[in-house]
Design an enzyme around this catalytic site. Structure first.
Site, PDB file in Angstrom:
ATOM      1  CD  GLU A 149      -3.101   0.751   2.208  1.00 39.76           C
ATOM      2  OE1 GLU A 149      -3.629  -0.374   2.322  1.00 39.76           O
ATOM      3  OE2 GLU A 149      -3.366   1.698   2.955  1.00 39.76           O
ATOM      4  CG  ASP A 150       1.839   2.998   3.311  1.00 38.69           C
ATOM      5  OD1 ASP A 150       0.780   3.372   2.761  1.00 38.69           O
ATOM      6  OD2 ASP A 150       1.946   2.827   4.538  1.00 38.69           O
TER       7      ASP A 150
END
Ligand code: ZN
Length: 181
Positions: free
Chosen positions: A62-63
């Site tokens: 996600e990051d």
């Protein structure tokens, strides 16, 4: 040896997230959060090495846009699958992602529910200890409310972790100053 794979995951996560900071006023290194989540799941479910490894890597896709294939190659399909379960679809607008977290929580696998509840616990602890400087009272309250709605679909696997979440929630609420009348 379990400790070897756990340390490898910690090292790799520290490297992948090296330039990322927490949103709070202290701007803590992001890896602090990953280690806290890993410790929570390790205590909630002793001996579940894949879960601890997945906790250290849970924000990598996600990051940091780490491909799921890389996770599978380095740490196995089970870990990669768990990280996928903890990953939001970033192509969706944020309000929709938040709504889907509430809706999907009870449908997640047992281990993903532990991981997500540990994540929310860590985030509420951070909100109490080091809230984002620019977040007004209303936004903090809204965050606690949303995290609680997600958590309602996650509880029931580990009584201990459920208690840790409740404690973090109480602390977060206590830390929010009353609005001036
Ligand atoms: Zn997280």
């Amino acid at each position: 040896m379990n400790e070897l794979i756990i340390l490898k995951a910690a090292r790799v996560a520290a490297d992948w997230h090296a330039d990322q900071r927490r949103k709070g006023v202290r701007q803590e290194p992001y890896v602090n959060h990953l280690i806290e989540v890993a410790e929570l799941v390790a205590e909630a479910d002793p001996g579940n090495t894949d879960l601890v490894v997945a906790a250290l890597l849970h924000d990598a896709i996600e990051d940091q846009q780490i491909p799921v294939k890389t996770l599978a190659k380095l740490f196995g399909e089970r870990v990669a699958g768990l990280v996928m379960e903890a990953t939001d679809d970033k192509s969706l607008p944020k309000p929709e992602r938040k709504r889907l977290q509430v809706e999907h929580a009870p449908k997640k696998s047992r281990d993903a529910r532990l991981l997500k509840l540990a994540d929310k616990t860590s985030n509420l602890r951070a909100l109490a200890k080091s809230p984002p400087a620019h977040w007004p009272v209303e936004r903090r309250r809204e965050y606690v409310d949303w995290a609680s709605r997600v958590a309602a679909g996650l509880v029931g696997v580990s009584e201990w972790l459920d208690g840790m979440f409740e404690e973090a929630k109480a602390r977060a609420l206590e830390s929010i100053p009353a609005e001036a009348a």
